[in-house]
Scaffold this motif. Structure first.
Motif, PDB file in Angstrom:
ATOM      1  N   UNK A  64       3.258  -6.351  -0.442  1.00 46.82           N
ATOM      2  CA  UNK A  64       2.773  -5.259  -1.278  1.00 46.82           C
ATOM      3  C   UNK A  64       1.693  -4.490  -0.533  1.00 46.82           C
ATOM      4  N   UNK A  65       1.848  -3.171  -0.508  1.00 49.46           N
ATOM      5  CA  UNK A  65       0.840  -2.291   0.090  1.00 49.46           C
ATOM      6  C   UNK A  65       0.382  -1.335  -1.001  1.00 49.46           C
ATOM      7  N   UNK A  66      -0.886  -1.402  -1.342  1.00 50.12           N
ATOM      8  CA  UNK A  66      -1.464  -0.544  -2.372  1.00 50.12           C
ATOM      9  C   UNK A  66      -2.178   0.618  -1.695  1.00 50.12           C
ATOM     10  N   UNK A  67      -1.703   1.833  -1.964  1.00 52.88           N
ATOM     11  CA  UNK A  67      -2.310   3.046  -1.411  1.00 52.88           C
ATOM     12  C   UNK A  67      -3.110   3.707  -2.524  1.00 52.88           C
ATOM     13  N   UNK A  68      -4.424   3.726  -2.381  1.00 51.74           N
ATOM     14  CA  UNK A  68      -5.324   4.209  -3.437  1.00 51.74           C
ATOM     15  C   UNK A  68      -5.878   5.572  -3.050  1.00 51.74           C
ATOM     16  N   UNK A  69      -5.792   6.504  -3.989  1.00 53.66           N
ATOM     17  CA  UNK A  69      -6.256   7.879  -3.772  1.00 53.66           C
ATOM     18  C   UNK A  69      -7.349   8.190  -4.783  1.00 53.66           C
ATOM     19  N   UNK A  70      -8.562   8.440  -4.278  1.00 52.09           N
ATOM     20  CA  UNK A  70      -9.663   8.874  -5.148  1.00 52.09           C
ATOM     21  C   UNK A  70     -10.113  10.262  -4.702  1.00 52.09           C
ATOM     22  N   UNK A  71      -9.703  11.319  -5.406  1.00 53.87           N
ATOM     23  CA  UNK A  71     -10.052  12.685  -4.997  1.00 53.87           C
ATOM     24  C   UNK A  71     -11.559  12.898  -4.928  1.00 53.87           C
ATOM     25  N   UNK A 168       0.777 -11.571  -8.366  1.00 51.72           N
ATOM     26  CA  UNK A 168       2.221 -11.604  -8.113  1.00 51.72           C
ATOM     27  C   UNK A 168       2.543 -11.951  -6.670  1.00 51.72           C
ATOM     28  N   UNK A 169       1.753 -11.420  -5.729  1.00 54.70           N
ATOM     29  CA  UNK A 169       2.069 -11.596  -4.310  1.00 54.70           C
ATOM     30  C   UNK A 169       1.054 -12.476  -3.575  1.00 54.70           C
ATOM     31  N   UNK A 170       0.113 -13.076  -4.294  1.00 48.02           N
ATOM     32  CA  UNK A 170      -0.911 -13.934  -3.708  1.00 48.02           C
ATOM     33  C   UNK A 170      -1.725 -13.157  -2.646  1.00 48.02           C
ATOM     34  N   UNK A 171      -1.786 -13.686  -1.434  1.00 45.75           N
ATOM     35  CA  UNK A 171      -2.619 -13.080  -0.395  1.00 45.75           C
ATOM     36  C   UNK A 171      -1.855 -12.084   0.478  1.00 45.75           C
ATOM     37  N   UNK A 172      -0.581 -11.895   0.186  1.00 46.75           N
ATOM     38  CA  UNK A 172       0.278 -11.095   1.058  1.00 46.75           C
ATOM     39  C   UNK A 172       0.239  -9.625   0.654  1.00 46.75           C
ATOM     40  N   UNK A 173      -0.944  -9.019   0.704  1.00 50.76           N
ATOM     41  CA  UNK A 173      -1.091  -7.621   0.309  1.00 50.76           C
ATOM     42  C   UNK A 173      -1.976  -6.887   1.320  1.00 50.76           C
ATOM     43  N   UNK A 174      -1.873  -5.566   1.282  1.00 48.30           N
ATOM     44  CA  UNK A 174      -2.696  -4.685   2.115  1.00 48.30           C
ATOM     45  C   UNK A 174      -3.112  -3.508   1.261  1.00 48.30           C
ATOM     46  N   UNK A 175      -4.378  -3.139   1.320  1.00 51.99           N
ATOM     47  CA  UNK A 175      -4.908  -2.021   0.535  1.00 51.99           C
ATOM     48  C   UNK A 175      -5.356  -0.916   1.477  1.00 51.99           C
ATOM     49  N   UNK A 176      -4.882   0.309   1.217  1.00 51.43           N
ATOM     50  CA  UNK A 176      -5.303   1.511   1.949  1.00 51.43           C
ATOM     51  C   UNK A 176      -5.999   2.426   0.952  1.00 51.43           C
ATOM     52  N   UNK A 177      -7.182   2.888   1.306  1.00 51.10           N
ATOM     53  CA  UNK A 177      -8.028   3.588   0.320  1.00 51.10           C
ATOM     54  C   UNK A 177      -8.659   4.816   0.972  1.00 51.10           C
ATOM     55  N   UNK A 178      -8.388   5.999   0.397  1.00 50.63           N
ATOM     56  CA  UNK A 178      -8.961   7.232   0.948  1.00 50.63           C
ATOM     57  C   UNK A 178      -8.934   8.308  -0.138  1.00 50.63           C
ATOM     58  N   UNK A 179      -8.980   9.574   0.300  1.00 49.01           N
ATOM     59  CA  UNK A 179      -9.061  10.685  -0.649  1.00 49.01           C
ATOM     60  C   UNK A 179      -8.114  11.807  -0.232  1.00 49.01           C
ATOM     61  N   UNK A 180      -7.431  12.386  -1.216  1.00 49.86           N
ATOM     62  CA  UNK A 180      -6.521  13.507  -0.961  1.00 49.86           C
ATOM     63  C   UNK A 180      -7.204  14.851  -1.156  1.00 49.86           C
TER      64      UNK A 180
END
Length: 254
Positions: A64-71, A168-180
């Motif tokens: 799971x890769x979570x891409x977070x967008x905070x304007x 759901x995926x335990x430790x097998x995740x990656x988070x990307x966090x930036x702004x659009x």
């Protein structure tokens, strides 16, 4: 020498302010180790280099890769109150990447879609979903846009989304966090843009310094070079002009 040092400090400060404006931070972290490629090892980076670097960084090993967008997120906002959960997430991560200044806004939704195509996984837009994993059956790229104007509320939403994904995926995740969308600063806080507001109803500021820019990067660089080069050239020319022919010659010794 003292003048050249002062000008150097002013020039460095000017570059710092120019780098800060119209920028957004980029953060990446994971409970698992990942290797940061060379092109992402920077404090200031262009949007194009960031996209290429992230594309190479993601090796599709995470479920799971979570891409977070905070304007309108800016690097200065990360150090303020209301970001305790985000700080805790990064500090507790096994691997993390922090780039303070991305020169422009990052199209995170398009980035998430490209990563989904690269990894051949499902793309999920969870912007308006309270439960980001309810519709997932396997590996996915999850795009989440934080729409609240409260930093504390966005921090809470992000923490809840990460908790759901980790359940759901335990430790097998990656988070990307930036702004659009880059943050717009008040005109009075800018050094390089002393322009009046175009709105005729706005209160106009008087004074010549509000109408014109007297010192730019080029002027500071020219002054700095002049302070260093001109004295060196003057001393060299003066020494050359002071050279004289000898008036006497030693007598020959038998």
């Amino acid at each position: 020498m003292r003048t050249s040092i002062i000008l150097s400090v002013l020039l460095a400060s000017l570059y710092k302010v120019s780098a800060v404006e119209k920028t957004s931070p980029f953060l990446a972290w994971s409970p698992q180790e990942f290797t940061v490629n060379k092109e992402l090892n920077a404090q200031v980076i262009s949007v194009e280099d960031l996209n290429n670097g992230v594309h190479n960084l993601v090796d599709c090993s995470h479920k799971a890769i979570l891409v977070v967008d905070e304007p309108e997120l800016h690097a200065s906002d990360l150090g303020r109150d209301g970001r305790d959960r985000l700080k805790s997430q990064i500090q507790g991560a096994e691997s993390s990447l922090q780039i303070p200044f991305v020169n422009g806004a990052v199209d995170l939704e398009s980035l998430a879609e490209r990563l989904s195509q690269k990894c051949h996984t499902t793309f999920v837009d969870a912007t308006f979903a309270d439960d980001v994993v309810s519709a997932l059956n396997g590996p996915a790229i999850i795009y989440k846009k934080l729409t609240s104007e409260s930093a504390e509320k966005n921090d809470e939403i992000l923490d809840r989304a990460i908790s759901q994904i980790r359940a759901m995926f335990q430790e097998d995740i990656l988070v990307l966090y930036s702004s659009s969308q880059t943050k717009t600063f008040p005109v009075k806080h800018r050094l390089s843009a002393r322009q009046l507001p175009e709105d005729p109803t706005a209160t106009k500021q008087a004074g010549v310094f509000h109408h014109y820019t007297f010192f730019s990067q080029g002027i500071f660089m020219g002054l700095l070079i002049a302070v260093i080069i001109v004295p060196i050239a003057f001393v060299g020319i003066f020494w050359n002009l002071s050279v004289q022919q000898p008036q006497r010659f030693e007598k020959k010794q038998n």
